[in-house]
Design a protein around this motif. Structure first.
Motif, short mmCIF file in Angstrom:
data_model
loop_
_atom_site.label_atom_id
_atom_site.label_comp_id
_atom_site.label_asym_id
_atom_site.label_seq_id
_atom_site.Cartn_x
_atom_site.Cartn_y
_atom_site.Cartn_z
N PHE A 73 -80.33 19.82 -25.26
CA PHE A 73 -80.16 20.38 -23.92
C PHE A 73 -79.77 21.84 -24.05
O PHE A 73 -78.85 22.19 -24.79
CB PHE A 73 -79.08 19.60 -23.17
N ASN A 74 -80.47 22.71 -23.30
CA ASN A 74 -80.22 24.16 -23.43
C ASN A 74 -79.40 24.72 -22.27
O ASN A 74 -79.30 25.93 -22.11
CB ASN A 74 -81.54 24.91 -23.54
N GLY A 75 -78.83 23.84 -21.47
CA GLY A 75 -78.03 24.28 -20.33
C GLY A 75 -78.68 23.98 -19.01
O GLY A 75 -78.00 23.81 -18.00
N THR A 76 -80.00 23.92 -19.00
CA THR A 76 -80.74 23.59 -17.77
C THR A 76 -81.68 22.42 -17.97
O THR A 76 -81.97 21.69 -17.02
CB THR A 76 -81.54 24.80 -17.28
N SER A 77 -82.20 22.24 -19.18
CA SER A 77 -83.14 21.16 -19.46
C SER A 77 -83.16 20.87 -20.95
O SER A 77 -82.62 21.63 -21.76
CB SER A 77 -84.55 21.53 -18.97
N PHE A 78 -83.82 19.77 -21.30
CA PHE A 78 -84.00 19.45 -22.71
C PHE A 78 -85.18 20.27 -23.25
O PHE A 78 -86.25 20.31 -22.65
CB PHE A 78 -84.27 17.95 -22.90
N ALA A 121 -90.68 13.37 -25.92
CA ALA A 121 -89.33 12.87 -25.68
C ALA A 121 -88.57 13.79 -24.73
O ALA A 121 -87.85 13.32 -23.83
CB ALA A 121 -88.58 12.73 -27.00
N ALA A 122 -88.72 15.11 -24.91
CA ALA A 122 -88.04 16.07 -24.03
C ALA A 122 -88.54 15.93 -22.59
O ALA A 122 -87.75 15.97 -21.64
CB ALA A 122 -88.26 17.49 -24.54
N ASP A 123 -89.85 15.76 -22.42
CA ASP A 123 -90.40 15.60 -21.07
C ASP A 123 -89.83 14.34 -20.40
O ASP A 123 -89.51 14.36 -19.20
CB ASP A 123 -91.93 15.50 -21.13
N GLY A 124 -89.71 13.27 -21.18
CA GLY A 124 -89.15 12.04 -20.62
C GLY A 124 -87.70 12.21 -20.21
O GLY A 124 -87.26 11.73 -19.14
N ALA A 125 -86.92 12.90 -21.05
CA ALA A 125 -85.50 13.13 -20.74
C ALA A 125 -85.36 14.02 -19.51
O ALA A 125 -84.51 13.78 -18.64
CB ALA A 125 -84.79 13.75 -21.93
N ASN A 126 -86.20 15.06 -19.40
CA ASN A 126 -86.12 15.95 -18.24
C ASN A 126 -86.53 15.24 -16.96
O ASN A 126 -86.00 15.52 -15.88
CB ASN A 126 -87.00 17.18 -18.48
N ALA A 127 -87.48 14.31 -17.06
CA ALA A 127 -87.86 13.53 -15.88
C ALA A 127 -86.68 12.70 -15.40
O ALA A 127 -86.49 12.53 -14.18
CB ALA A 127 -89.05 12.64 -16.21
N MET A 128 -85.89 12.20 -16.32
CA MET A 128 -84.71 11.43 -15.91
C MET A 128 -83.69 12.34 -15.22
O MET A 128 -83.05 11.94 -14.24
CB MET A 128 -84.09 10.73 -17.12
N LEU A 129 -83.53 13.56 -15.74
CA LEU A 129 -82.55 14.47 -15.14
C LEU A 129 -82.92 14.81 -13.69
O LEU A 129 -82.05 15.12 -12.88
CB LEU A 129 -82.46 15.76 -15.95
N ALA A 130 -84.21 14.77 -13.37
CA ALA A 130 -84.66 15.16 -12.04
C ALA A 130 -84.18 14.22 -10.95
O ALA A 130 -84.02 14.64 -9.80
CB ALA A 130 -86.19 15.26 -12.02
N TRP A 169 -74.36 12.88 -21.31
CA TRP A 169 -74.34 11.45 -21.62
C TRP A 169 -75.37 11.09 -22.68
O TRP A 169 -75.25 10.06 -23.33
CB TRP A 169 -74.67 10.64 -20.36
N LEU A 170 -76.43 11.93 -22.79
CA LEU A 170 -77.62 11.54 -23.56
C LEU A 170 -77.68 12.20 -24.93
O LEU A 170 -77.21 13.33 -25.12
CB LEU A 170 -78.89 11.92 -22.78
N THR A 171 -78.29 11.50 -25.86
CA THR A 171 -78.61 12.05 -27.19
C THR A 171 -80.05 11.67 -27.51
O THR A 171 -80.44 10.51 -27.37
CB THR A 171 -77.68 11.48 -28.28
N THR A 196 -85.95 8.57 -29.75
CA THR A 196 -85.31 7.64 -28.83
C THR A 196 -84.18 8.36 -28.09
O THR A 196 -83.60 9.33 -28.60
CB THR A 196 -84.73 6.42 -29.56
N VAL A 197 -83.90 7.87 -26.89
CA VAL A 197 -82.80 8.40 -26.08
C VAL A 197 -81.71 7.35 -26.03
O VAL A 197 -81.98 6.18 -25.74
CB VAL A 197 -83.29 8.73 -24.66
N THR A 198 -80.51 7.75 -26.35
CA THR A 198 -79.36 6.85 -26.23
C THR A 198 -78.33 7.49 -25.30
O THR A 198 -78.30 8.71 -25.14
CB THR A 198 -78.72 6.57 -27.59
N ALA A 199 -77.53 6.66 -24.67
CA ALA A 199 -76.50 7.14 -23.75
C ALA A 199 -75.16 6.53 -24.14
O ALA A 199 -75.09 5.39 -24.59
CB ALA A 199 -76.87 6.79 -22.32
N ASP A 200 -74.10 7.30 -23.94
CA ASP A 200 -72.75 6.88 -24.31
C ASP A 200 -72.01 6.37 -23.07
O ASP A 200 -71.70 7.15 -22.16
CB ASP A 200 -72.01 8.07 -24.92
#
Length: 489
Positions: free
Chosen positions: A183-188, A240-249, A271-273, A283-287
């Protein structure tokens, strides 16, 4: 005639038991005298010859052995990848092939370091090829003697071979850098992979095969370098980054289709790694522990009592619009597993968490609205369900151009217009520009704002009901088309 001597016991022979001599001495001068007859001793019977025992038995054994051997040995002159296996059993051939492969040595460049087949983890299916050699070329089939060499595929253990070659030629290797997602502060965002370099194992496997087939103990080979790509490549990382950013939306806690508690991107990203495994899959994992503080704050953000809404109607019961949409009440349920459940859901790519809530529906009430004008008082009243909500002075039609009494309904509405016409009392035309918030209820008679005078409570118009502009705007917003109008004295 001379008598012949007869063998004792023969027919006509004198009986030896009588005492007579078996032969007489010849007389002197007897010309017929012969030397005395001597009986030769009886010869023993000749022994039977058994020479075949001394020759036949070993030959039989040899023949039997040859026959047996021909049934279990590989034909003479047979070779497997340069290894002679003729006159061997399949098992012995297997051992010979494996031993030769392990000992075959490659010299990596002129005067370079050496590695053996054993160092490289080289293997060949020796048993299978030995069995094939015996099946196709048994010793008893002389037509298969000294046939063409049999080939075999050599396989290198990638991990073992790479380790041995790294030790032998470390300068030939540079480690690749895997792609990463962070994550760069605004998106993955993705840090691209960087390829490394190493020795081409496919080419080296071919060199080992040729050296093995030649029968040479050691062979100098050319080392071919190749690009080493990590399986965690840039394309996989970007996906993977596109999938994570879609979740952030759309990440947040939902009640039905409503995102009741949105979560900002920076918080959710915390929350995400996003990581990659040995296969290169991201893979995306959450704490759950990082999600829990947000869960703890949910009751204050979710719970609310119901707020009733209102439907505007007229005296005929027609629905004219919504005064207030109303709002269902909500009570948050058990949240003890929400953090862990949401973490598991995020790992599957779903960032919309449905909250456990009990909903109390809002009640919609009917609001019968009325705009009432009392000409005697020069006053307007706004009523809802018969209750006066507000009132103020207005200016109705002057004498000769009176505002007509009666029951009407609001018709056409416009926020601004230029009014033109002929005054009924004077017959003179008039033009009034920029008249705001006009609502017509009886032909050309309307409610509207007035900016050209402030003489409220007095008859001033050519038939309309004039009022301050802010009051005109007030009823313009409050009374939709169809609302009842009552003008009376």
């Amino acid at each position: 005639m001379t008598d012949l001597a007869t063998k004792p016991g023969a027919d006509g022979a004198p009986d030896s038991s009588s005492g007579a001599e078996a032969a007489t001495t010849p007389l002197p001068g007897d010309v017929t005298a012969q030397p005395p007859v001597q009986w030769a001793p009886a010869e023993p019977a000749p022994k039977k010859k058994h020479l075949w025992l001394w020759i036949g038995v070993p030959v039989a054994l040899i023949v039997a052995g040859v026959v047996t051997a021909s049934l279990v040995l590989i034909a003479p002159g047979t070779a497997v990848v340069g290894v002679p296996v003729g006159m061997q059993t399949a098992g012995a051939a297997t051992d010979a092939i494996n031993q030769r492969l392990a000992q075959t040595t490659l010299v990596l460049g002129d005067g370079g370091p050496q590695v053996t087949g054993a160092d490289l983890g080289a293997t060949v299916d020796a048993r299978a090829i030995a069995d094939t050699a015996f099946a196709d070329r048994p010793m008893w089939n002389v037509t298969q003697w000294f046939g063409e060499p049999l080939d075999a595929v050599i396989t290198l253990d990638e991990e073992k071979a790479t380790a041995a070659l790294r030790d032998a030629l470390p300068s030939a290797y540079t480690d690749p850098t895997a792609a990463t997602v962070a994550f760069n502060g605004t998106s993955f965002a993705v840090t691209p992979a960087v390829a490394g370099s190493g020795i081409d194992l496919d080419a080296l496997s071919g060199e080992l095969h040729d050296a093995f087939a030649s029968g040479a103990q050691a062979s100098t080979v050319t080392v071919d370098e190749t690009s080493v790509e990590l399986v965690a490549d840039t394309a996989a990382a970007q996906k993977a980054a596109d999938g994570a950013n879609a979740m952030l939306a759309n990440v947040g806690f939902y009640v039905g289709d409503e995102r009741t508690v949105p979560v900002d991107a920076a918080t959710a990203a915390g929350w995400l790694t996003v990581t990659s495994d040995a296969s290169g899959a991201f893979t995306v994992t959450a704490d759950p522990a990082k999600i829990q503080p947000t869960v703890d704050a949910l009751p204050g953000l979710v719970n609310r009592p119901p707020a009733n809404g209102g439907v505007i109607v007229n005296s005929a019961g027609s629905e004219l619009g919504i005064a207030a949409p109303g709002q269902d009440g909500r009570t948050l349920g058990d949240t003890s597993s929400v953090a862990s459940d949401f973490a598991a859901q995020l790992a599957e790519g779903n960032s919309a968490f449905a909250l456990p809530v009990t909903v109390t529906p809002a009640t919609m009430v009917t609001l019968e609205r009325l705009l009432e004008v009392n000409l005697s008082e020069q006053r307007m009243y706004i009523k809802e369900n018969g209750v006066v909500l507000d009132s103020w002075y207005v200016s109705t039609g002057r004498e000769g151009a009176e505002t007509e009494t009666g029951h009407y309904n609001i018709g056409w509405k416009t926020p601004s217009q230029t009014m033109t016409g002929i005054a009924p009392d004077s017959g003179k035309p008039y033009v009034q520009e920029d008249v705001l918030w006009a609502m017509y209820f009886n032909g050309d008679q309307a409610f509207h704002g007035v900016y050209w005078h402030s003489n409220w409570g007095n008859q001033m118009s050519a038939g309309c009901v004039g009022m301050p502009e802010f009051r005109a705007e007030q009823i313009y917003e409050w009374a939709p088309q169809g609302v009842d109008v009552w003008v009376h004295y």
